[in-house]
Design a protein around this motif. Structure first.
Motif, PDB file in Angstrom:
ATOM      1  N   PRO A 282      25.894  -0.700  66.661  1.00  0.00           N
ATOM      2  CA  PRO A 282      27.351  -0.877  66.743  1.00  0.00           C
ATOM      3  C   PRO A 282      28.032   0.479  66.743  1.00  0.00           C
ATOM      4  CG  PRO A 282      26.589  -1.335  64.519  1.00  0.00           C
ATOM      5  CD  PRO A 282      25.360  -1.047  65.346  1.00  0.00           C
ATOM      6  N   SER A 283      29.143   0.578  67.433  1.00  0.00           N
ATOM      7  CA  SER A 283      29.795   1.879  67.598  1.00  0.00           C
ATOM      8  C   SER A 283      30.221   2.491  66.269  1.00  0.00           C
ATOM      9  CB  SER A 283      31.007   1.744  68.522  1.00  0.00           C
ATOM     10  OG  SER A 283      31.936   0.797  68.006  1.00  0.00           O
ATOM     11  N   VAL A 284      30.516   1.652  65.270  1.00  0.00           N
ATOM     12  CA  VAL A 284      30.963   2.184  63.990  1.00  0.00           C
ATOM     13  C   VAL A 284      29.855   2.992  63.312  1.00  0.00           C
ATOM     14  CG1 VAL A 284      30.285   0.249  62.493  1.00  0.00           C
ATOM     15  CG2 VAL A 284      32.366   1.557  61.967  1.00  0.00           C
ATOM     16  N   GLU A 285      28.598   2.798  63.734  1.00  0.00           N
ATOM     17  CA  GLU A 285      27.482   3.557  63.179  1.00  0.00           C
ATOM     18  C   GLU A 285      27.096   4.744  64.065  1.00  0.00           C
ATOM     19  OE1 GLU A 285      24.322   0.782  62.551  1.00  0.00           O
ATOM     20  OE2 GLU A 285      25.450  -0.375  61.069  1.00  0.00           O
ATOM     21  N   GLY A 286      27.863   4.964  65.124  1.00  0.00           N
ATOM     22  CA  GLY A 286      27.579   6.058  66.042  1.00  0.00           C
ATOM     23  C   GLY A 286      28.700   7.078  66.046  1.00  0.00           C
ATOM     24  N   PRO A 287      28.673   7.988  66.997  1.00  0.00           N
ATOM     25  CA  PRO A 287      29.668   9.062  67.044  1.00  0.00           C
ATOM     26  C   PRO A 287      31.024   8.633  67.575  1.00  0.00           C
ATOM     27  CG  PRO A 287      28.111   9.285  68.844  1.00  0.00           C
ATOM     28  CD  PRO A 287      27.598   8.169  67.991  1.00  0.00           C
ATOM     29  N   GLY A 288      31.116   7.467  68.179  1.00  0.00           N
ATOM     30  CA  GLY A 288      32.379   7.000  68.724  1.00  0.00           C
ATOM     31  C   GLY A 288      32.170   5.776  69.586  1.00  0.00           C
ATOM     32  N   PRO A 289      33.224   4.978  69.809  1.00  0.00           N
ATOM     33  CA  PRO A 289      33.086   3.773  70.626  1.00  0.00           C
ATOM     34  C   PRO A 289      32.970   4.091  72.108  1.00  0.00           C
ATOM     35  CG  PRO A 289      35.362   4.032  69.932  1.00  0.00           C
ATOM     36  CD  PRO A 289      34.576   5.118  69.236  1.00  0.00           C
ATOM     37  N   LYS A 290      32.336   3.197  72.836  1.00  0.00           N
ATOM     38  CA  LYS A 290      32.291   3.330  74.297  1.00  0.00           C
ATOM     39  C   LYS A 290      33.718   3.416  74.833  1.00  0.00           C
ATOM     40  CE  LYS A 290      30.274  -0.594  74.605  1.00  0.00           C
ATOM     41  NZ  LYS A 290      29.618  -1.842  75.079  1.00  0.00           N
ATOM     42  N   PRO A 291      33.976   4.237  75.842  1.00  0.00           N
ATOM     43  CA  PRO A 291      33.033   4.876  76.769  1.00  0.00           C
ATOM     44  C   PRO A 291      32.522   6.244  76.344  1.00  0.00           C
ATOM     45  CG  PRO A 291      35.271   5.233  77.536  1.00  0.00           C
ATOM     46  CD  PRO A 291      35.382   4.383  76.301  1.00  0.00           C
ATOM     47  N   ASP A 292      32.597   6.581  75.073  1.00  0.00           N
ATOM     48  CA  ASP A 292      32.087   7.855  74.583  1.00  0.00           C
ATOM     49  C   ASP A 292      30.602   7.983  74.950  1.00  0.00           C
ATOM     50  OD1 ASP A 292      31.141  10.018  73.008  1.00  0.00           O
ATOM     51  OD2 ASP A 292      32.692   9.665  71.507  1.00  0.00           O
ATOM     52  N   VAL A 293      30.286   8.993  75.742  1.00  0.00           N
ATOM     53  CA  VAL A 293      28.904   9.133  76.211  1.00  0.00           C
ATOM     54  C   VAL A 293      27.926   9.385  75.058  1.00  0.00           C
ATOM     55  CG1 VAL A 293      29.577   9.972  78.488  1.00  0.00           C
ATOM     56  CG2 VAL A 293      29.179  11.612  76.644  1.00  0.00           C
ATOM     57  N   ARG A 294      28.438   9.868  73.942  1.00  0.00           N
ATOM     58  CA  ARG A 294      27.547  10.176  72.826  1.00  0.00           C
ATOM     59  C   ARG A 294      26.896   8.926  72.253  1.00  0.00           C
ATOM     60  NH1 ARG A 294      31.347  13.223  68.829  1.00  0.00           N
ATOM     61  NH2 ARG A 294      32.652  11.468  69.513  1.00  0.00           N
ATOM     62  N   LEU A 295      27.576   7.782  72.361  1.00  0.00           N
ATOM     63  CA  LEU A 295      26.971   6.545  71.868  1.00  0.00           C
ATOM     64  C   LEU A 295      25.770   6.166  72.734  1.00  0.00           C
ATOM     65  CD1 LEU A 295      27.405   4.431  69.626  1.00  0.00           C
ATOM     66  CD2 LEU A 295      28.582   3.021  71.335  1.00  0.00           C
ATOM     67  N   PHE A 296      25.919   6.320  74.042  1.00  0.00           N
ATOM     68  CA  PHE A 296      24.797   6.063  74.947  1.00  0.00           C
ATOM     69  C   PHE A 296      23.681   7.088  74.742  1.00  0.00           C
ATOM     70  CE2 PHE A 296      28.451   4.127  77.113  1.00  0.00           C
ATOM     71  CZ  PHE A 296      27.946   2.872  77.388  1.00  0.00           C
ATOM     72  N   GLN A 297      24.061   8.327  74.523  1.00  0.00           N
ATOM     73  CA  GLN A 297      23.055   9.358  74.282  1.00  0.00           C
ATOM     74  C   GLN A 297      22.256   9.069  73.012  1.00  0.00           C
ATOM     75  OE1 GLN A 297      25.650  12.741  74.262  1.00  0.00           O
ATOM     76  NE2 GLN A 297      25.527  13.059  76.484  1.00  0.00           N
ATOM     77  N   THR A 298      22.941   8.553  71.992  1.00  0.00           N
ATOM     78  CA  THR A 298      22.253   8.165  70.765  1.00  0.00           C
ATOM     79  C   THR A 298      21.233   7.071  71.040  1.00  0.00           C
ATOM     80  OG1 THR A 298      24.169   8.761  69.396  1.00  0.00           O
ATOM     81  CG2 THR A 298      22.568   7.236  68.443  1.00  0.00           C
ATOM     82  N   ALA A 299      21.621   6.104  71.886  1.00  0.00           N
ATOM     83  CA  ALA A 299      20.702   5.024  72.237  1.00  0.00           C
ATOM     84  C   ALA A 299      19.485   5.563  72.988  1.00  0.00           C
ATOM     85  CB  ALA A 299      21.428   3.982  73.079  1.00  0.00           C
ATOM     86  N   ALA A 300      19.712   6.478  73.918  1.00  0.00           N
ATOM     87  CA  ALA A 300      18.599   7.062  74.670  1.00  0.00           C
ATOM     88  C   ALA A 300      17.647   7.817  73.745  1.00  0.00           C
ATOM     89  CB  ALA A 300      19.139   7.993  75.756  1.00  0.00           C
ATOM     90  N   GLN A 301      18.205   8.507  72.779  1.00  0.00           N
ATOM     91  CA  GLN A 301      17.375   9.226  71.817  1.00  0.00           C
ATOM     92  C   GLN A 301      16.529   8.270  70.993  1.00  0.00           C
ATOM     93  OE1 GLN A 301      20.279  11.497  69.664  1.00  0.00           O
ATOM     94  NE2 GLN A 301      20.663  12.902  71.376  1.00  0.00           N
ATOM     95  N   ARG A 302      17.113   7.155  70.600  1.00  0.00           N
ATOM     96  CA  ARG A 302      16.358   6.169  69.814  1.00  0.00           C
ATOM     97  C   ARG A 302      15.243   5.535  70.646  1.00  0.00           C
ATOM     98  NH1 ARG A 302      20.244   2.660  65.752  1.00  0.00           N
ATOM     99  NH2 ARG A 302      21.300   4.427  64.755  1.00  0.00           N
ATOM    100  N   LEU A 303      15.523   5.344  71.939  1.00  0.00           N
ATOM    101  CA  LEU A 303      14.510   4.778  72.823  1.00  0.00           C
ATOM    102  C   LEU A 303      13.470   5.821  73.242  1.00  0.00           C
ATOM    103  CD1 LEU A 303      16.873   2.642  75.077  1.00  0.00           C
ATOM    104  CD2 LEU A 303      15.047   1.729  73.626  1.00  0.00           C
ATOM    105  N   ARG A 304      13.815   7.091  73.042  1.00  0.00           N
ATOM    106  CA  ARG A 304      12.954   8.194  73.476  1.00  0.00           C
ATOM    107  C   ARG A 304      12.676   8.109  74.975  1.00  0.00           C
ATOM    108  NH1 ARG A 304       8.536   8.874  68.507  1.00  0.00           N
ATOM    109  NH2 ARG A 304      10.105   9.186  66.850  1.00  0.00           N
TER     110      ARG A 304
END
Length: 227
Positions: A143-165
Motif C-alpha cells: 500500500p502506498s502509505v508504506e512506501g515513499p508516496g502514492p502513485k503516480p510517484d515512480v518511487r512506489l513502482f521502483q520499490t516494488a521492482a526492488q522487492r521483486l528483484r
C-alpha cells in the motif's frame, strides 16, 4: 515479462454495495442517523474529487469522511463514527471481489507469473486482501502509505521492482487509472495495461477483464489523454 503488479480498488475489488451504502449502514448501526446511500455516494464522490495532498493515512481519511458528512450530521467529525467506518472497511462484507479475479490470479500463478499488489491505500489493505481471500496469490502487498508516496510517484513502482528483484521492463502493472497506474508505471519503466470494467474492449492497450491477461501479456501502453 516475469511479474505482474496490480492496483486494488477498481481492479481487484470494490466497496459493496457501495461506499454510500456502507456509510449508511454504519451510521444507522451506531445511531448517528438514517442516511440515504445514494446521497452519500454523491457526497463522497464530490469530497474525493476535491481532495488535495491526500496521502491515504488514517488522518487523511478522517478528514475526507468529515467532509463527506458535513452538513448532514452534527457528528461528521465524531471519532466514534470514524472508528466504526474505518473498522467496517476491514471486513469482507464491505467488499466485492470481481468475478474474474480469483480464477485469473490462480491461473497466472500456475503459468509461472509472479504477482504483487501496488496500490494507493492505507495499512488496511493487507487485512482487506486477507479477509477477501486474495492475499495468498501475491508475493507481497504494497500500500502506498508504506512506501515513499502514492502513485503516480515512480518511487512506489521502483520499490516494488526492488522487492521483486527484477528490472522494471520485466514487470507489467495493471490498474484502472491512466494517471496513477499507466503514467506512473510507464515513468518507472514498467509495462502497463489499463482496465476499464464494463467498457467495450479496446485491444491491445485497454482491457475490460483480467481474463485477457491469460491470452496476451500487455504491451507498453501509450497514454493519449489524462485521467
Amino acid at each position: 515479462m516475469q511479474a505482474i503488479t496490480f492496483d486494488a480498488g477498481g481492479t481487484l475489488l470494490e466497496p459493496w454495495p457501495s461506499v454510500g451504502h456502507v456509510y449508511a449502514q454504519v451510521g444507522g448501526e451506531q445511531r448517528f442517523g438514517i442516511w440515504d446511500p445514494e446521497d452519500l455516494n454523491r457526497r463522497f464522490a464530490a469530497a474525493w474529487q476535491d481532495r488535495s495532498a491526500f496521502d491515504y493515512s488514517r488522518p487523511a481519511w478522517a478528514r475526507l469522511v468529515a467532509r463527506t458528512l458535513d452538513n448532514l450530521t452534527p457528528h461528521a467529525a465524531d471519532p466514534r463514527l470514524f472508528d466504526a467506518l474505518w473498522n467496517r472497511f476491514t471486513e469482507a462484507r464491505a467488499w466485492r471481489v470481481y468475478d474474474d479475479v480469483p480464477s485469473t490470479l490462480a491461473a497466472l500463478r500456475q503459468a509461472g507469473w509472479r504477482l504483487a499488489v501496488v496500490s494507493n491505500w492505507d495499512e488496511r489493505l493487507h487485512e482487506v486482501l486477507q479477509v477477501t481471500g486474495l492475499a495468498h496469490h501475491f508475493e507481497f502487498i504494497l500500500p502506498s502509505v508504506e512506501g515513499p508516496g502514492p502513485k503516480p510517484d515512480v518511487r512506489l513502482f521502483q520499490t516494488a521492482a526492488q522487492r521483486l528483484r527484477l528490472p522494471p521492463h520485466a514487470i507489467l502493472h495493471v490498474g484502472d487509472s491512466e494517471r496513477e497506474d499507466v503514467q506512473g508505471a510507464q515513468a518507472a519503466g514498467f509495462h502497463a495495461r489499463l482496465i476499464r470494467r464494463g467498457a467495450p474492449p479496446n485491444p491491445p492497450t485497454q482491457i475490460n477483464s483480467l481474463i485477457t491477461l491469460l491470452q496476451n501479456p500487455a504491451p507498453t501502453y501509450h497514454v493519449t489523454k489524462p485521467d
